[in-house]
Design a protein around this motif. Structure first.
Motif, PDB file in Angstrom:
ATOM      1  N   PRO A 117      53.564  60.110 -69.098  1.00  0.00           N
ATOM      2  CA  PRO A 117      52.512  61.108 -69.293  1.00  0.00           C
ATOM      3  C   PRO A 117      52.952  62.174 -70.276  1.00  0.00           C
ATOM      4  CG  PRO A 117      53.645  61.511 -67.217  1.00  0.00           C
ATOM      5  CD  PRO A 117      54.327  60.335 -67.870  1.00  0.00           C
ATOM      6  N   GLY A 118      52.147  63.195 -70.472  1.00  0.00           N
ATOM      7  CA  GLY A 118      52.556  64.290 -71.349  1.00  0.00           C
ATOM      8  C   GLY A 118      51.412  65.180 -71.766  1.00  0.00           C
ATOM      9  N   VAL A 119      51.607  66.476 -71.594  1.00  0.00           N
ATOM     10  CA  VAL A 119      50.782  67.468 -72.278  1.00  0.00           C
ATOM     11  C   VAL A 119      51.732  68.559 -72.730  1.00  0.00           C
ATOM     12  CG1 VAL A 119      48.650  67.099 -70.976  1.00  0.00           C
ATOM     13  CG2 VAL A 119      50.300  68.767 -70.166  1.00  0.00           C
ATOM     14  N   GLY A 120      51.290  69.392 -73.637  1.00  0.00           N
ATOM     15  CA  GLY A 120      52.136  70.493 -74.073  1.00  0.00           C
ATOM     16  C   GLY A 120      52.554  70.336 -75.514  1.00  0.00           C
ATOM     17  N   GLU A 121      53.737  70.814 -75.822  1.00  0.00           N
ATOM     18  CA  GLU A 121      54.172  70.961 -77.210  1.00  0.00           C
ATOM     19  C   GLU A 121      55.274  69.940 -77.497  1.00  0.00           C
ATOM     20  OE1 GLU A 121      56.346  72.353 -80.554  1.00  0.00           O
ATOM     21  OE2 GLU A 121      57.163  72.574 -78.535  1.00  0.00           O
ATOM     22  N   ALA A 122      55.256  69.345 -78.699  1.00  0.00           N
ATOM     23  CA  ALA A 122      56.103  68.189 -78.996  1.00  0.00           C
ATOM     24  C   ALA A 122      57.606  68.497 -78.968  1.00  0.00           C
ATOM     25  CB  ALA A 122      55.716  67.608 -80.363  1.00  0.00           C
ATOM     26  N   SER A 123      58.036  69.602 -79.601  1.00  0.00           N
ATOM     27  CA  SER A 123      59.479  69.827 -79.696  1.00  0.00           C
ATOM     28  C   SER A 123      60.072  70.162 -78.326  1.00  0.00           C
ATOM     29  CB  SER A 123      59.796  70.932 -80.713  1.00  0.00           C
ATOM     30  OG  SER A 123      59.314  72.173 -80.266  1.00  0.00           O
ATOM     31  N   SER A 124      59.318  70.905 -77.484  1.00  0.00           N
ATOM     32  CA  SER A 124      59.813  71.199 -76.129  1.00  0.00           C
ATOM     33  C   SER A 124      59.911  69.916 -75.324  1.00  0.00           C
ATOM     34  CB  SER A 124      58.887  72.154 -75.381  1.00  0.00           C
ATOM     35  OG  SER A 124      58.343  73.103 -76.226  1.00  0.00           O
ATOM     36  N   ALA A 125      58.919  69.046 -75.485  1.00  0.00           N
ATOM     37  CA  ALA A 125      58.937  67.782 -74.740  1.00  0.00           C
ATOM     38  C   ALA A 125      60.123  66.919 -75.182  1.00  0.00           C
ATOM     39  CB  ALA A 125      57.630  67.031 -74.950  1.00  0.00           C
ATOM     40  N   MET A 126      60.383  66.881 -76.489  1.00  0.00           N
ATOM     41  CA  MET A 126      61.537  66.106 -76.977  1.00  0.00           C
ATOM     42  C   MET A 126      62.845  66.678 -76.412  1.00  0.00           C
ATOM     43  SD  MET A 126      60.803  63.391 -78.624  1.00  0.00           S
ATOM     44  CE  MET A 126      62.460  63.008 -79.214  1.00  0.00           C
ATOM     45  N   ALA A 127      62.927  68.020 -76.337  1.00  0.00           N
ATOM     46  CA  ALA A 127      64.130  68.647 -75.787  1.00  0.00           C
ATOM     47  C   ALA A 127      64.322  68.245 -74.324  1.00  0.00           C
ATOM     48  CB  ALA A 127      64.030  70.174 -75.908  1.00  0.00           C
ATOM     49  N   GLN A 128      63.210  68.191 -73.576  1.00  0.00           N
ATOM     50  CA  GLN A 128      63.287  67.770 -72.164  1.00  0.00           C
ATOM     51  C   GLN A 128      63.775  66.324 -72.066  1.00  0.00           C
ATOM     52  OE1 GLN A 128      62.917  69.464 -69.445  1.00  0.00           O
ATOM     53  NE2 GLN A 128      61.799  71.316 -70.016  1.00  0.00           N
ATOM     54  N   LEU A 129      63.259  65.463 -72.962  1.00  0.00           N
ATOM     55  CA  LEU A 129      63.672  64.049 -72.941  1.00  0.00           C
ATOM     56  C   LEU A 129      65.157  63.921 -73.268  1.00  0.00           C
ATOM     57  CD1 LEU A 129      60.631  62.353 -74.741  1.00  0.00           C
ATOM     58  CD2 LEU A 129      61.235  62.180 -72.310  1.00  0.00           C
ATOM     59  N   LYS A 130      65.589  64.667 -74.302  1.00  0.00           N
ATOM     60  CA  LYS A 130      66.994  64.579 -74.723  1.00  0.00           C
ATOM     61  C   LYS A 130      67.929  65.071 -73.626  1.00  0.00           C
ATOM     62  CE  LYS A 130      66.252  64.798 -79.695  1.00  0.00           C
ATOM     63  NZ  LYS A 130      66.072  65.685 -80.841  1.00  0.00           N
ATOM     64  N   SER A 131      67.521  66.137 -72.931  1.00  0.00           N
ATOM     65  CA  SER A 131      68.400  66.689 -71.893  1.00  0.00           C
ATOM     66  C   SER A 131      68.596  65.686 -70.753  1.00  0.00           C
ATOM     67  CB  SER A 131      67.835  68.008 -71.358  1.00  0.00           C
ATOM     68  OG  SER A 131      66.717  67.757 -70.536  1.00  0.00           O
ATOM     69  N   ARG A 132      67.707  64.691 -70.663  1.00  0.00           N
ATOM     70  CA  ARG A 132      67.836  63.656 -69.619  1.00  0.00           C
ATOM     71  C   ARG A 132      68.287  62.316 -70.219  1.00  0.00           C
ATOM     72  NH1 ARG A 132      64.111  67.225 -68.501  1.00  0.00           N
ATOM     73  NH2 ARG A 132      63.633  67.856 -66.368  1.00  0.00           N
ATOM     74  N   ASN A 133      68.661  62.317 -71.502  1.00  0.00           N
ATOM     75  CA  ASN A 133      69.062  61.094 -72.221  1.00  0.00           C
ATOM     76  C   ASN A 133      67.963  60.045 -72.304  1.00  0.00           C
ATOM     77  OD1 ASN A 133      71.628  61.482 -73.293  1.00  0.00           O
ATOM     78  ND2 ASN A 133      72.545  61.282 -71.247  1.00  0.00           N
ATOM     79  N   LEU A 134      66.720  60.490 -72.054  1.00  0.00           N
ATOM     80  CA  LEU A 134      65.619  59.530 -72.077  1.00  0.00           C
ATOM     81  C   LEU A 134      65.241  59.133 -73.504  1.00  0.00           C
ATOM     82  CD1 LEU A 134      63.472  61.142 -69.238  1.00  0.00           C
ATOM     83  CD2 LEU A 134      64.664  58.938 -69.147  1.00  0.00           C
ATOM     84  N   ASP A 135      65.626  59.942 -74.485  1.00  0.00           N
ATOM     85  CA  ASP A 135      65.317  59.601 -75.879  1.00  0.00           C
ATOM     86  C   ASP A 135      66.049  58.340 -76.309  1.00  0.00           C
ATOM     87  OD1 ASP A 135      67.685  61.186 -75.605  1.00  0.00           O
ATOM     88  OD2 ASP A 135      67.736  61.426 -77.782  1.00  0.00           O
ATOM     89  N   LYS A 136      67.180  58.061 -75.682  1.00  0.00           N
ATOM     90  CA  LYS A 136      67.933  56.823 -75.974  1.00  0.00           C
ATOM     91  C   LYS A 136      67.373  55.652 -75.184  1.00  0.00           C
ATOM     92  CE  LYS A 136      71.368  58.802 -78.384  1.00  0.00           C
ATOM     93  NZ  LYS A 136      70.814  60.171 -78.335  1.00  0.00           N
ATOM     94  N   LEU A 137      66.973  55.940 -73.938  1.00  0.00           N
ATOM     95  CA  LEU A 137      66.554  54.861 -73.038  1.00  0.00           C
ATOM     96  C   LEU A 137      65.178  54.288 -73.401  1.00  0.00           C
ATOM     97  CD1 LEU A 137      66.940  53.276 -70.326  1.00  0.00           C
ATOM     98  CD2 LEU A 137      65.524  55.064 -69.306  1.00  0.00           C
ATOM     99  N   LEU A 138      64.196  55.163 -73.592  1.00  0.00           N
ATOM    100  CA  LEU A 138      62.802  54.684 -73.693  1.00  0.00           C
ATOM    101  C   LEU A 138      62.609  53.630 -74.787  1.00  0.00           C
ATOM    102  CD1 LEU A 138      60.748  57.947 -72.950  1.00  0.00           C
ATOM    103  CD2 LEU A 138      61.565  56.199 -71.355  1.00  0.00           C
ATOM    104  N   PRO A 139      63.215  53.800 -75.992  1.00  0.00           N
ATOM    105  CA  PRO A 139      62.990  52.790 -77.037  1.00  0.00           C
ATOM    106  C   PRO A 139      63.541  51.401 -76.681  1.00  0.00           C
ATOM    107  CG  PRO A 139      63.819  54.835 -77.995  1.00  0.00           C
ATOM    108  CD  PRO A 139      63.970  54.957 -76.504  1.00  0.00           C
ATOM    109  N   THR A 140      64.435  51.321 -75.696  1.00  0.00           N
ATOM    110  CA  THR A 140      65.040  50.022 -75.346  1.00  0.00           C
ATOM    111  C   THR A 140      64.239  49.266 -74.298  1.00  0.00           C
ATOM    112  OG1 THR A 140      66.372  50.891 -73.513  1.00  0.00           O
ATOM    113  CG2 THR A 140      67.328  51.052 -75.724  1.00  0.00           C
ATOM    114  N   LEU A 141      63.197  49.891 -73.734  1.00  0.00           N
ATOM    115  CA  LEU A 141      62.476  49.259 -72.622  1.00  0.00           C
ATOM    116  C   LEU A 141      61.672  48.059 -73.107  1.00  0.00           C
ATOM    117  CD1 LEU A 141      61.285  52.440 -70.692  1.00  0.00           C
ATOM    118  CD2 LEU A 141      63.246  50.957 -70.178  1.00  0.00           C
TER     119      LEU A 141
END
Lengths: 193, 252
Positions: free
Chosen positions: A45-69
């Motif tokens: 899901p997602g609402v809000g602002e893109a750079s804050s959301a990316m920061a949240q994903l990175k802080s959970r290492n999800l930016d690495k995980l999601l593209p591999t699914l």
């Protein structure tokens, strides 16, 4: 079915959970890599602002995980934009899964594009049971132009991507969880993929 | 293209809808969830819930109610009343509200609008503006449920809050509210022209033609009414068919 909703403090998680509940479906909310990898299907899901959301994903290492699914994956609203390459919102590098750019609406019309708009040029089983010109609910100021991965369009005033598909990654700019019976049907269709 | 929105507004006190409502096919019209579900089925495009209670205890009841509404209805809704801080908004959004509406707090502290937009995105920040016209002052903004005149001229204020990050303006004309003589077309048109965000017109709806007028003449993006719908003087499907016949794009 093991359905996981990606938890990164996105604003509309509760609404997505409730929409699933109305369909009688249990989902797990998680930011844990193993839990997400083991899912049969994933909703992002997602609402809000893109750079804050990316920061949240990175802080959970999800930016690495999601593209591999590899399982069926469904990004909603900002969750769709984040799958793309780059957003004009705060000049943000995104997850880079879908080769598209996210642009700001340049129009004399009101922005955000807020309210019910028609779906057109529907493709793929995601829209099974829906008809051309069915209505869905939008709230957004940035959009993905129509491209080869577009599987539905709306217009404001020019056509833009209402939904995208790239491999196992499906995504909708509108909010199926807030789009009445049409939205419920789209969620059901995703779960049946 | 984007359709014009029709928005019923429900006043909530202590978890119940106020303003007596007469519906034969609703078991408990005082139950906001039941009433909201009925409006959603009727084709309302969004709903607004205004908490008109005063105490903190009652506010907790409202936050619980928001969750219950989100659980049951599948169209967007805005909640407002007594919001003063980022923390208040966080609870309401986490409970499933799509947008919040701030009014007096934005006048006391305009920076709040900026903070809310930064934290949650402009798309969920509606600023409610109560306005009143007098020959001496022109259209001025009023605070505290319309009881206190402020220094702000209405169009200037609308521009200011939009620059701070408001994603929508809910404009209520106190001169028109409750009159059933039609929306305030002049100030609604002036605000709609002055800002780049959607404007919801409120106050004065008494007939179907009033809705057509506020969409066509004042270029409102949405129109809100309360008692007109609650007392079934006008039903949403009838209104929408009328508007469609007038060539106004609505969701049917």
């Amino acid at each position: 079915m093991n359905l996981v909703i990606v938890d990164y403090k996105a604003g509309n998680v509760q609404s997505v959970m409730f929409a699933l509940e109305r369909l009688g479906i249990q989902a797990t909310l998680s930011s844990d890599a193993e839990t997400i990898k083991a899912a049969d299907k994933v909703i992002f899901p997602g609402v809000g602002e893109a750079s804050s959301a990316m920061a949240q994903l990175k802080s959970r290492n999800l930016d690495k995980l999601l593209p591999t699914l590899e399982q069926p994956f469904f990004g909603v609203c900002l969750g769709m934009q984040l799958l793309c390459q780059h957003s004009e919102e705060s000049d943000t590098e995104l997850l880079g899964i879908i080769p598209s750019k996210v642009l700001r609406f340049q129009t004399d019309l009101k922005v955000p594009h807020m309210g019910w708009n028609r779906l057109e040029k529907l493709q793929t089983p995601l829209f099974g049971g829906l008809q051309e010109q069915d209505y869905v609910y939008y709230v957004h100021s940035f959009y993905v132009p129509v491209n080869e991965n577009t599987i539905a369009q709306s217009s404001y005033p020019e056509p833009f991507s209402a939904a995208l598909q790239y491999k196992n990654f499906y995504a909708a700019q509108f909010h199926p969880e807030k789009s009445g019976p049409a939205g419920s049907q789209i969620i059901k269709n995703f779960l049946a993929l | 293209m984007l359709t014009k929105r029709i928005i019923p507004c429900l006043d909530i006190k202590n978890g119940r809808t106020v303003k007596g409502v007469r519906f034969e096919n609703i078991r408990d019209a005082g139950d906001p969830v039941e009433l909201a579900s009925w409006y959603a089925e009727q084709g309302a495009d969004e709903l607004v819930f205004l908490d008109i209670t005063a105490t903190n205890e009652e506010r907790k009841t409202f936050a619980e109610l928001v969750k219950d509404i989100a659980r049951h209805i599948d169209i967007p809704f805005t909640v407002g009343g007594g919001i003063g801080a980022v923390a208040d908004v966080e609870v309401l959004l986490q409970n499933g509200a799509d947008k919040v509406s701030v009014n007096s707090a934005a006048i006391r502290n305009p920076k709040l609008v900026e903070e809310l937009a930064k934290h949650f995105g402009s798309q969920c920040v509606t600023v409610a503006v109560d306005t009143k016209y007098t020959n001496d002052t022109g259209w001025k903004v009023y605070a505290r449920a319309g009881t206190v005149e402020t220094e702000h001229a209405t169009v200037d204020w609308a521009r200011q809050i939009t620059d701070l990050g408001a994603g929508e303006i809910l404009l209520t004309s106190m001169n028109n509210d409750g009159t059933k003589a039609g929306f305030a077309l002049d100030i609604t048109g002036d605000v709609a022209k002055a800002v780049s965000v959607p404007v919801v017109a409120s106050g004065g709806a008494g007939s179907m033609q009033h809705f057509a007028d506020v969409f066509e003449q004042a270029h409102a993006d949405a129109a809100l009414a309360a008692s007109l719908f609650h007392f079934r003087e006008l039903e949403v499907p009838v209104l929408k068919h009328f508007l469609k016949e007038q060539g106004i794009d609505v969701r049917i």
